[in-house]
Structure formats: structure tokens, C-alpha cells
Design an enzyme around this catalytic site. Sequence first.
Site, short mmCIF file in Angstrom:
data_model
loop_
_atom_site.label_atom_id
_atom_site.label_comp_id
_atom_site.label_asym_id
_atom_site.label_seq_id
_atom_site.Cartn_x
_atom_site.Cartn_y
_atom_site.Cartn_z
N LYS A 224 56.54 -13.79 16.94
CA LYS A 224 55.21 -13.26 17.26
C LYS A 224 55.13 -11.75 17.03
CE LYS A 224 51.14 -12.67 19.10
NZ LYS A 224 49.89 -13.13 18.50
N CYS A 278 46.06 -7.18 19.41
CA CYS A 278 47.42 -7.57 18.99
C CYS A 278 48.13 -6.48 18.18
CB CYS A 278 47.33 -8.79 18.08
SG CYS A 278 46.71 -10.23 18.84
N1 SAJ Z 1 42.76 -3.97 9.16
C1 SAJ Z 1 42.84 -3.00 8.14
N2 SAJ Z 1 43.25 -3.40 6.90
C2 SAJ Z 1 43.57 -4.71 6.63
C3 SAJ Z 1 43.51 -5.66 7.68
C4 SAJ Z 1 43.09 -5.27 8.94
O1 SAJ Z 1 42.55 -1.82 8.35
O2 SAJ Z 1 43.90 -5.01 5.48
C5 SAJ Z 1 42.34 -3.55 10.49
C6 SAJ Z 1 41.10 -4.27 10.98
O3 SAJ Z 1 39.93 -3.56 10.62
C7 SAJ Z 1 41.30 -4.28 12.50
C8 SAJ Z 1 42.82 -4.34 12.65
O4 SAJ Z 1 43.37 -3.92 11.40
O5 SAJ Z 1 40.83 -3.09 13.09
C9 SAJ Z 1 43.34 -5.74 12.98
O6 SAJ Z 1 42.77 -6.61 12.06
P1 SAJ Z 1 43.35 -8.15 11.87
O7 SAJ Z 1 42.67 -8.70 10.68
O8 SAJ Z 1 44.82 -8.12 11.91
O9 SAJ Z 1 42.73 -8.93 13.11
P2 SAJ Z 1 43.35 -9.20 14.55
O10 SAJ Z 1 43.66 -7.96 15.28
O11 SAJ Z 1 42.44 -10.17 15.22
O12 SAJ Z 1 44.73 -9.89 14.20
C10 SAJ Z 1 44.91 -11.24 14.49
C11 SAJ Z 1 46.38 -11.42 14.57
N3 SAJ Z 1 46.59 -12.79 14.99
C12 SAJ Z 1 47.31 -13.00 16.11
O13 SAJ Z 1 47.83 -12.11 16.74
C13 SAJ Z 1 47.41 -14.40 16.49
C14 SAJ Z 1 47.03 -11.21 13.22
O14 SAJ Z 1 48.42 -11.60 13.30
C15 SAJ Z 1 46.39 -12.05 12.17
O15 SAJ Z 1 46.95 -11.74 10.90
C16 SAJ Z 1 44.90 -11.76 12.14
O16 SAJ Z 1 44.35 -12.04 13.45
C17 SAJ Z 1 44.24 -12.73 11.16
O17 SAJ Z 1 43.80 -12.24 10.13
O18 SAJ Z 1 44.23 -13.92 11.49
#
Ligand code: SAJ
Length: 445
Positions: A224, A278
Amino acid sequence: MSAMRAELLRRIEARSARLAVIGLGYVGLPVAALFAERGYQVIGVDILPERVKKINAGVSPIEGREPGLPELMREVTASGQLRATLDYGDIADCDIVLIDVETPVNDRYIPEYRALKAALAALGAVLEKGMLVVVESTIMPGTMQGVVQPALEAASGLRCGRDFFLGNCPERVMPGRLLHNLQKMSRVVGGDAPQTAELMKAFYAHVVEAEIDEGDWITAELVKTVENAYRDVNIAFANEVALICEALGADAWRVRELVRKSPGREMLKPGAGVGGHCIPKDPWLLASSVHGKEVPVRLIPAARAVNEDMPRHMLALACAGLGGLNGKKMLILGYAYLEDSDDTRASPAEVLTRLLRAEGAQVEIHDPYVVEYTGDVLAKAVGCDAAVLVTAHSDYARLDLAALKSALRGDLLVDGRNVWTREAARAAGLRLARLGDASESVGKI
Ligand code: SAJ
């Protein structure tokens, strides 16, 4: 398998095992509701009276759009399959207990486990022989052995592995897709012994349609935290490339597009910051797991520093575009940490707002999903010197830029998520400061 485990397995398969879920938040509540729907008798424990009351009234206390959850809540509370309580005494006769409490890190990025320790002490007081306890909260690798097992054994006088069974099964939820992820994403079940992992696999098979991988505690804890640290490091790489491209007058988005054509180069996106429940936290749980050991953990903290600095970089782009921020009025577009979500936890826009105000700027915020900031975006733009996009809500891609230009007092648009093209901005008479692309410099950083 011991007689106790065999009996528990029988009840799991017959769905006659009684389930308790401790912590009815965005993880615990959907889990409780799903197992209730699958025929388990479920009792949820929380510390918030308001939340317990809402749940027993069949109403989901979780903000934001969670497809299927409101209907499911009504169904399983009406049928009596799910009940919420404040009283741990109500779970004394349960067979399985899931722990889904929050595990924040402090300002030194160390998890203090206040909520977890309180739950373990209360659960330990009612722990019975033959129970299976599973921690679903995200925890620092080593916590099962170093915190959970000792706390439960001390509070109950029982022995893990002999009298009760203990597992770790990290959740993989995401706001807006809670029920979906719980059913469609694979899970790791780490047990105190292989037979316990077997029990856990049989239990989760009632709701998880994807693979359920068996392992031990440390493996489950690492999977995780590593998967989220992996994402954070890769986002930081994209952000650092964006800064390099700006300095060299290149377009990071074009560079990224071409890099991704090379096999195994799934470069992520630069952005205005990294928020959420997360990603900003889990890398620290991983890094702190080897505190005091001779392990040079350098990349994970460095990636965190890069990502935490992106709101300040957005400030610098706005400052360069306006020739200073003091006395200026700024419109922030997007306060939620994630596009098309209302979740504002660790919101990069919150950091940027603080930075702008510290520079003497006035800040107006718009967000179509966050209730405090909804409203007419063009009305909010009136009198502002610039608009700064932090969150790529779909609404903003449809925004009439010419109307935005007319409403603004100034003509600067700072784009932190590659929502607009230079052509579209130019056609509307706006100067575009684009994260990762200084090909048309709108001011010296
Ligand atoms: N972000 C960027 N660039 C990227 C991707 C994300 O700047 O290329 C930013 C987003 O804007 C956000 C943050 O990072 O502010 C997190 O984005 P995220 O897409 O990782 O979304 P989260 O925080 O909901 O992450 C969750 C996580 N899932 C769990 O913890 C179960 C992550 O491991 C997953 O990869 C993500 O969801 C997903 O895309 O499913």
C-alpha cells in the site's frame, strides 16, 4: 487449520459470521454497507454521534457524489443488515472486526496513531477467542507487529495466532469511486499466519471481484505505501521536467507526449500540486518505517519536496505575469485536490491562497464542486487581475475565455493543469502562463 479457524471459515462461507466495522468514514462505511448487502449482519462503530444517527436513518454522511452509496445505505439500514453504534460493547459477540480509522502523520511526518490506538484499546477490552481482526487503515510498515498485535494482546490478555487471528488488508479506495474500487480493485490480505490469510481471502471474496493476493503483514503494509510512494515520485519527476522545460523555453506537455511514445515511459502529468488523503501521506509512512535503521531514504523525501513546492511555483508564474502581487486581486479556479471531486483534503489551492495573501494579494476562489466556492465563475472574475487554474474540473475546459477576459480587470491566465491551448487564450485576448511551457514568456520568474 485449527478448529477455531475451521469454525470461522464455515461461518464466513455461510455468511453467518457477524461483522463489526470500526470507523465509518469514506473507507469503513462503504465496506460495512457492501458486506451487509452480501448478507452479513454488520454493526458499525464510530465516535461521532451525529454520524451514527445519520447512518441509522439510512443516510450516508459521506460528502460528494458516491455512485450507488446512498441507495445502498437506505437498503441495508432498512433491512436491519447494517446498524451503527457508539458502543464497543455492541460488538463483543462479533466474529470479524475491520478497523478503518484515520492514520494521519504529524508535522514531522510520523504517524501518531491516536485513533488507531484508541480503537485497539476499546476493541481489546471486548476481544473474544476465535475473532478475526483486520486492519484496513493505511499504516507504516511494521505497525502490525510493533503496535497492533501488542495493543490487542495487552488489552485482551489473549494471544494472537492462538486465541484470535490478526490481518492487514489495505484499502484502495478513491473519492467518487468508493464502491467501485472496493469491488473491482485487487486486494492484498496479510495474515499472522498463512491460514489466517486464507480466512481473509474467503471473507473478502464476498465483495472483491478482482484478485485477492495472500501474504504476511509486512508485505501487505509495504504494498500500500509503496504503490502510493511510487505515484508521488513519478508525479514529482513530471513536475521537475516541467521546471526544466520552462527554463529551456520548451513545452513540457509536448515533451511528455513524445516521451510516452517510448515503451515503458508512462510519464505522469506536471501539475499545480499534489493533494488528497493518500499520496501526500503514504510516502512518509513508507520512509518512516526505516527510521533508525541504516537505510539512506533520499528519493521519497525529495519527491515530496518537489510536489509540495508546486503551489509556490504557481505563485511565481502569477507574480512574473503581473510584475508583482501586492495589491492585486486573484481568482483561483479549483479548490478540490482532484478534478470533478469536492474533496479538499491537502488541497494545493489552499497552499496557494495562503502564499498569495502573504504577498498582499486579495484572493477570490471558485470551485463548482466545493460548496463554499460554487457560484458564477464570471461574476467572481470581475475586478480580478488574473485567473489561476489549480484543479482541472471539466467545467473549466468549457469556460468561455472571451467572457472571462471581459470580466477580468487584467488579462493573465495561469494554467496549472494544461487545460487550455495558447491559441484559445490568444483568441480571447488573454496572456497564458502555462505550467511547464514558457515558450511565450509572460514575464521573468
Ligand atoms: N496528480 C498530478 N499529476 C498526475 C497525477 C495526479 O499532479 O499525473 C495530482 C492530482 O491532481 C492530485 C494528486 O496528485 O492532486 C493525487 O491524485 P491521484 O490521481 O493519485 O488521486 P488520489 O489521491 O485519489 O489517489 C488515489 C490513490 N488510490 C489509493 O490510495 C487507493 C492512488 O494510489 C491511485 O493511483 C489513484 O487514486 C487513482 O488514480 O486511482
